[in-house]
Scaffold this active site. Structure first.
Site, mmCIF file in Angstrom:
data_model
loop_
_atom_site.group_PDB
_atom_site.id
_atom_site.type_symbol
_atom_site.label_atom_id
_atom_site.label_comp_id
_atom_site.label_asym_id
_atom_site.label_seq_id
_atom_site.Cartn_x
_atom_site.Cartn_y
_atom_site.Cartn_z
ATOM 1 N N HIS A 145 0.828 -1.212 0.000
ATOM 2 C CA HIS A 145 0.000 0.000 0.000
ATOM 3 C C HIS A 145 0.853 1.249 0.000
ATOM 4 C CE1 HIS A 145 0.364 -0.679 4.481
ATOM 5 N NE2 HIS A 145 0.469 0.630 4.497
ATOM 6 N N GLU A 155 -8.717 4.989 9.506
ATOM 7 C CA GLU A 155 -8.186 4.742 8.171
ATOM 8 C C GLU A 155 -9.199 4.078 7.261
ATOM 9 O OE1 GLU A 155 -4.941 2.102 9.668
ATOM 10 O OE2 GLU A 155 -5.774 0.739 8.199
ATOM 11 N N GLN A 180 -3.965 3.548 1.448
ATOM 12 C CA GLN A 180 -4.383 3.604 2.850
ATOM 13 C C GLN A 180 -4.495 5.077 3.230
ATOM 14 O OE1 GLN A 180 -1.380 2.786 5.906
ATOM 15 N NE2 GLN A 180 -2.816 1.382 6.881
ATOM 16 N N HIS A 203 3.852 7.253 3.921
ATOM 17 C CA HIS A 203 4.768 6.114 3.893
ATOM 18 C C HIS A 203 4.424 5.192 2.728
ATOM 19 C CE1 HIS A 203 1.377 4.323 6.232
ATOM 20 N NE2 HIS A 203 1.737 3.191 5.635
ATOM 21 N N GLU A 207 7.296 0.699 5.385
ATOM 22 C CA GLU A 207 6.628 -0.301 6.222
ATOM 23 C C GLU A 207 6.786 -1.669 5.580
ATOM 24 O OE1 GLU A 207 2.514 0.766 6.906
ATOM 25 O OE2 GLU A 207 1.964 -1.283 7.482
#
Lengths: 146, 146
Positions: free
Chosen positions: A7, A43, A60, A84, A134
């Site tokens: 994502h 989210e 996301q 991110h 991530e």
């Protein structure tokens, strides 16, 4: 092994307004919503496509629910935008350990709970050419044969 | 219709060093390199996964080759990091026109040449909740049946 773009995490000030933008402009639909108290965010996951490792790629959208959350502090400094990026792996524990051994700072001692019961960790952006990165193992990967 | 995350565009100061980081840390390999004189960048495409629309998702690492390029100006302001995100479509012309009709500013009158002979355009980040957003039709999509 990292096998997909899982994502892109996008920080926003108003989750409903931002979901509305992505829906109206591109036709993207909400696949999942949740509140992550530990991360201090609400989210929405918008599923964009399937991937050849059997997973999916999402946007996301993240709205902070506390002023002391990392996303709230990031928004105050940077404004809305890409917060991110996340790579999918079947083994977040093994990959995080291998990456730590290469001298990249891994932010959690143990992976924590991410979206949709995934297990996640983050790499320090200063060790990743400015990109907060991530690593994600999805719930489906965790429940597979071991 | 946007059918995949085509790539994440990452601005860097030293293309070789950044390629080295992604290769060493994650094992990602360079799929393609080129210089785009019009955009004022040298770039490396790292292919991460295939997508269920028949395309691929990449990381696009971008180093400016001119101080007056958009990426050089962005780097001076923001430092290294995620510069833009890109969605893949079989019809960049039609999607760009439809998105313009919704009131989102499209930065080019006509799509221009992007990586690997793709056709691309960009949407104004201020109309996209802070995210510089690219639309891409790959060379493979262009050469398909019409």
């Amino acid at each position: 092994m990292l096998t997909r773009i899982d994502h892109i995490g996008i920080a926003c000030r108003d989750l409903e307004a931002t979901v509305g933008f992505y829906s109206r402009t591109y036709g993207f639909e909400v696949f999942h919503t949740e509140v992550n108290q530990e991360q201090g965010v609400r989210e929405a996951m918008l599923r964009i496509n399937g991937t050849d490792d059997g997973g999916s790629s999402y946007l996301q959208l993240l709205e902070p629910i506390r002023e002391d959350s990392a996303v709230a502090k990031w928004l105050a400094k940077n404004g809305e935008g890409v917060h991110h990026i996340a790579f999918g792996t079947a083994d977040v524990d093994g990959d995080a350990a291998a990456i730590r051994d290469k001298g990249v700072r891994v932010l959690y001692d143990e992976p924590r709970r991410g979206s949709m019961d995934s297990r996640i960790t983050f790499l320090h952006p200063k060790d990743c050419h400015g990109v907060l990165t991530e690593l994600v193992t999805s719930a489906e990967s965790q429940s597979g044969p071991h």
